[in-house]
Design a protein around this motif. Structure first.
Motif, PDB file in Angstrom:
ATOM      1  N   MET A   1       0.649  -1.069   0.175  1.00 25.03           N
ATOM      2  CA  MET A   1      -0.115  -0.136  -0.187  1.00 25.03           C
ATOM      3  C   MET A   1       0.680   1.236  -0.135  1.00 25.03           C
ATOM      4  O   MET A   1       1.776   1.390   0.858  1.00 25.03           O
ATOM      5  CB  MET A   1      -0.494  -0.042   1.297  1.00 25.03           C
ATOM      6  CG  MET A   1      -1.795   0.904   1.216  1.00 25.03           C
ATOM      7  SD  MET A   1      -2.814   0.975   3.256  1.00 25.03           S
ATOM      8  CE  MET A   1      -3.149  -0.885   3.171  1.00 25.03           C
ATOM      9  N   CYS A   2       0.575   2.107  -1.030  1.00 21.02           N
ATOM     10  CA  CYS A   2       1.245   3.066  -0.773  1.00 21.02           C
ATOM     11  C   CYS A   2       1.139   4.061   0.538  1.00 21.02           C
ATOM     12  O   CYS A   2      -0.040   4.058   1.547  1.00 21.02           O
ATOM     13  CB  CYS A   2       0.766   3.944  -1.761  1.00 21.02           C
ATOM     14  SG  CYS A   2       0.259   4.256  -3.763  1.00 21.02           S
ATOM     15  N   GLU A   3       2.525   4.493   0.800  1.00 18.75           N
ATOM     16  CA  GLU A   3       2.903   5.194   2.590  1.00 18.75           C
ATOM     17  C   GLU A   3       2.038   6.240   2.724  1.00 18.75           C
ATOM     18  O   GLU A   3       1.779   6.798   3.541  1.00 18.75           O
ATOM     19  CB  GLU A   3       4.125   5.140   2.632  1.00 18.75           C
ATOM     20  CG  GLU A   3       5.033   3.510   2.664  1.00 18.75           C
ATOM     21  CD  GLU A   3       6.313   3.761   3.153  1.00 18.75           C
ATOM     22  OE1 GLU A   3       6.888   3.143   3.256  1.00 18.75           O
ATOM     23  OE2 GLU A   3       6.389   4.165   3.652  1.00 18.75           O
ATOM     24  N   ASN A   4       1.834   7.496   1.790  1.00 18.86           N
ATOM     25  CA  ASN A   4       1.218   8.644   1.522  1.00 18.86           C
ATOM     26  C   ASN A   4       0.581   8.860   0.390  1.00 18.86           C
ATOM     27  O   ASN A   4       0.758   8.456  -0.448  1.00 18.86           O
ATOM     28  CB  ASN A   4       2.129   9.753   1.509  1.00 18.86           C
ATOM     29  CG  ASN A   4       1.331  10.953   1.867  1.00 18.86           C
ATOM     30  OD1 ASN A   4       0.316  10.872   2.112  1.00 18.86           O
ATOM     31  ND2 ASN A   4       2.727  11.668   2.182  1.00 18.86           N
ATOM     32  N   ARG A   5      -0.475   8.498   0.812  1.00 18.42           N
ATOM     33  CA  ARG A   5      -1.919   8.645   0.300  1.00 18.42           C
ATOM     34  C   ARG A   5      -2.273   9.257  -0.221  1.00 18.42           C
ATOM     35  O   ARG A   5      -3.178   9.735  -1.699  1.00 18.42           O
ATOM     36  CB  ARG A   5      -3.085   7.619   0.625  1.00 18.42           C
ATOM     37  CG  ARG A   5      -3.155   6.816   0.426  1.00 18.42           C
ATOM     38  CD  ARG A   5      -3.952   5.786   1.275  1.00 18.42           C
ATOM     39  NE  ARG A   5      -5.441   6.094   0.976  1.00 18.42           N
ATOM     40  CZ  ARG A   5      -6.236   5.968  -0.305  1.00 18.42           C
ATOM     41  NH1 ARG A   5      -6.080   4.380  -0.555  1.00 18.42           N
ATOM     42  NH2 ARG A   5      -7.372   5.805  -0.246  1.00 18.42           N
ATOM     43  N   ALA A   6      -1.818  10.776   0.565  1.00 15.05           N
ATOM     44  CA  ALA A   6      -1.672  11.925  -1.366  1.00 15.05           C
ATOM     45  C   ALA A   6      -1.162  12.445  -1.604  1.00 15.05           C
ATOM     46  O   ALA A   6      -1.584  13.404  -2.088  1.00 15.05           O
ATOM     47  CB  ALA A   6      -1.864  13.481   0.951  1.00 15.05           C
ATOM     48  N   ILE A 176      -3.698  -1.085  -8.205  1.00 14.69           N
ATOM     49  CA  ILE A 176      -4.174  -0.537  -7.809  1.00 14.69           C
ATOM     50  C   ILE A 176      -5.833  -0.667  -6.959  1.00 14.69           C
ATOM     51  O   ILE A 176      -5.822  -0.080  -5.771  1.00 14.69           O
ATOM     52  CB  ILE A 176      -4.838   0.172  -9.391  1.00 14.69           C
ATOM     53  CG1 ILE A 176      -4.208   1.100 -10.222  1.00 14.69           C
ATOM     54  CG2 ILE A 176      -6.521   0.983  -8.806  1.00 14.69           C
ATOM     55  CD1 ILE A 176      -5.378   1.005 -11.972  1.00 14.69           C
ATOM     56  N   ARG A 177      -5.712  -1.981  -6.964  1.00 13.52           N
ATOM     57  CA  ARG A 177      -6.925  -1.751  -5.598  1.00 13.52           C
ATOM     58  C   ARG A 177      -5.730  -2.038  -4.044  1.00 13.52           C
ATOM     59  O   ARG A 177      -6.272  -2.121  -2.719  1.00 13.52           O
ATOM     60  CB  ARG A 177      -6.994  -3.922  -5.967  1.00 13.52           C
ATOM     61  CG  ARG A 177      -8.305  -4.066  -4.854  1.00 13.52           C
ATOM     62  CD  ARG A 177      -8.582  -6.195  -5.127  1.00 13.52           C
ATOM     63  NE  ARG A 177      -8.541  -5.773  -6.589  1.00 13.52           N
ATOM     64  CZ  ARG A 177      -8.770  -6.349  -7.432  1.00 13.52           C
ATOM     65  NH1 ARG A 177      -7.218  -6.942  -7.376  1.00 13.52           N
ATOM     66  NH2 ARG A 177      -8.559  -6.287  -9.060  1.00 13.52           N
ATOM     67  N   ARG A 178      -4.811  -2.788  -4.216  1.00 11.42           N
ATOM     68  CA  ARG A 178      -4.188  -2.785  -3.490  1.00 11.42           C
ATOM     69  C   ARG A 178      -3.719  -1.151  -2.809  1.00 11.42           C
ATOM     70  O   ARG A 178      -4.036  -0.715  -1.307  1.00 11.42           O
ATOM     71  CB  ARG A 178      -2.829  -3.541  -3.020  1.00 11.42           C
ATOM     72  CG  ARG A 178      -2.359  -3.870  -2.000  1.00 11.42           C
ATOM     73  CD  ARG A 178      -0.459  -4.627  -2.456  1.00 11.42           C
ATOM     74  NE  ARG A 178       0.654  -3.944  -2.246  1.00 11.42           N
ATOM     75  CZ  ARG A 178       2.162  -4.054  -2.219  1.00 11.42           C
ATOM     76  NH1 ARG A 178       1.872  -5.570  -3.163  1.00 11.42           N
ATOM     77  NH2 ARG A 178       2.675  -3.027  -2.698  1.00 11.42           N
ATOM     78  N   ASP A 179      -2.974  -0.010  -3.640  1.00  3.24           N
ATOM     79  CA  ASP A 179      -3.172   1.042  -3.156  1.00  3.24           C
ATOM     80  C   ASP A 179      -4.632   1.626  -2.884  1.00  3.24           C
ATOM     81  O   ASP A 179      -4.180   2.612  -1.872  1.00  3.24           O
ATOM     82  CB  ASP A 179      -2.081   1.310  -4.152  1.00  3.24           C
ATOM     83  CG  ASP A 179      -0.888   1.205  -4.023  1.00  3.24           C
ATOM     84  OD1 ASP A 179      -0.805   0.420  -4.157  1.00  3.24           O
ATOM     85  OD2 ASP A 179      -0.824   1.324  -5.685  1.00  3.24           O
ATOM     86  N   HIS A 180      -6.112   1.319  -3.588  1.00  2.34           N
ATOM     87  CA  HIS A 180      -6.538   2.409  -3.447  1.00  2.34           C
ATOM     88  C   HIS A 180      -8.420   2.244  -2.984  1.00  2.34           C
ATOM     89  O   HIS A 180      -8.887   2.685  -3.215  1.00  2.34           O
ATOM     90  CB  HIS A 180      -6.533   4.009  -4.534  1.00  2.34           C
ATOM     91  CG  HIS A 180      -5.135   4.360  -4.876  1.00  2.34           C
ATOM     92  ND1 HIS A 180      -5.093   5.349  -3.983  1.00  2.34           N
ATOM     93  CD2 HIS A 180      -4.215   4.412  -5.945  1.00  2.34           C
ATOM     94  CE1 HIS A 180      -3.606   5.796  -4.385  1.00  2.34           C
ATOM     95  NE2 HIS A 180      -3.891   5.599  -5.307  1.00  2.34           N
TER      96      HIS A 180
END
Length: 339
Positions: A1-6, A176-180
């Protein structure tokens, strides 16, 4: 997962000589369809023209320095007779380029791009896959890699691999599913008119000596199950509904999806639960009941085993605007099933 989704996640695709155009472009198309969540760029072993596997060249403006700024690096497959990836560790410009990747970056391959990752030492002791035609050569060259030729992609956390070119689509949607979350991945899949998730592995695409009869297909049973995920069933009931023996049903399911009937059903239930957590305010116990897990405890255990998080944590991470479409499992029912 992205550490910083912003922050926008930077994906850099490495175009080496002989790169397969489809595999290069699908990364741009899939991640690009996720809006401003990703920035996708292409780099070469040096700035300038890169001959692809077809009868044209690409002009790549960025050199390998771009890899040092990547959050995710994608290495597509290539047809280059000068690679020498099968006989020795990486050397020359390709080795220098891979060395530019910063620690902590996520690295993924499409098709025979797995040879690059293996030659760079990134897959030793890890599970990986590649195109089924390249399996014998890969095993000879990299015996320390736990090669799994029967899956569409593998996820080892920071290193991922996928099978043939189309499996690169599955891998991108998985990332993409894992990240968002599921809702974003489903929307990207809808944009490109592809299933948000394909069942089974690449074994289903290897030529078989005898075709599967339509009369014996499990598609009707799978369609029924997608509409009755909350219905408790066992293998005996599935065999009765399909008018097959349990042994024949299990064999047919594996031929058509790569999974046993119960494995396939559990995957669909988990997809339903994830969608409900993302798109509704239902209590966890009700989510579990509607998805077919029975109790919130069973759902919590399954989420922790598969994703490493609790339902509450998953919802807090991926809760977004309610999608206008139905859950992923029902969208899948309207898509062609992989055979």
């Amino acid at each position: 997962m992205c550490e910083n989704r912003a922050m926008t996640h930077r994906v850099v695709v490495l175009a080496r000589p002989g790169v397969l155009p489809m595999e290069l472009s699908l990364v741009h198309e899939l991640f690009g369809a996720a809006g401003d969540r990703y920035e996708v760029t292409t780099c070469g072993l040096a700035p300038g023209p890169v001959r692809v596997s077809a009868d044209f060249s690409l002009f790549v403006e960025l050199g390998p320095d771009a890899l040092a700024e990547a959050d995710t690096v994608v290495v597509p497959g290539a047809r280059d007779p000068h690679d020498n990836l099968l006989t020795a560790p990486l050397a020359g410009p390709l080795a220098a380029a891979m060395a530019m990747i910063r620690p902590g970056a996520r690295i993924a391959s499409v098709c025979t791009g797995a040879f690059v990752l293996a030659a760079a030492g990134l897959l030793d002791g890890r599970r990986a896959t590649t195109h089924w035609r390249s399996v014998p050569a890969f095993r000879r060259a990299f015996p320390d890699v736990r090669l799994d030729p029967d899956v569409l992609y593998t996820d080892e956390g920071d290193v991922l691999t996928s099978a043939g070119g189309a499996a690169g689509i599955d891998l991108c949607l998985h990332l993409i599913r894992r990240d968002h979350g599921t809702a974003v991945a489903v929307e990207v899949a809808r944009t490109h008119v592809v299933p948000p998730h394909r069942d089974g592995g690449q074994a289903q695409f290897i030529e078989l000596p005898v075709a599967i009869s339509d009369e014996s297909s499990t598609s009707a049973l799978r369609s029924w199950l997608l509409g009755h995920l909350d219905h408790p069933v066992d293998l005996d009931e599935l065999a009765r509904r399909s008018t097959m023996s349990k042994r024949t049903l299990t064999r047919r399911f594996r031929e058509e999806t790569g999974l046993s009937p119960i494995e396939w059903l559990n995957h669909q239930r988990l997809s339903q639960a994830r969608w409900l957590l993302e798109s509704t305010d239902l209590p966890v116990d009700q989510v579990a009941e509607r998805a077919g897990f029975g109790t919130g405890g069973s759902l919590r255990l399954r989420l922790r085993d598969t994703l490493g998080v609790s339902p509450t944590t998953y919802r807090a991470t991926f809760r977004g605007p309610r999608p206008t479409q139905g859950p992923e499992s029902k969208l899948m029912a309207r898509q062609p099933q992989a055979r």
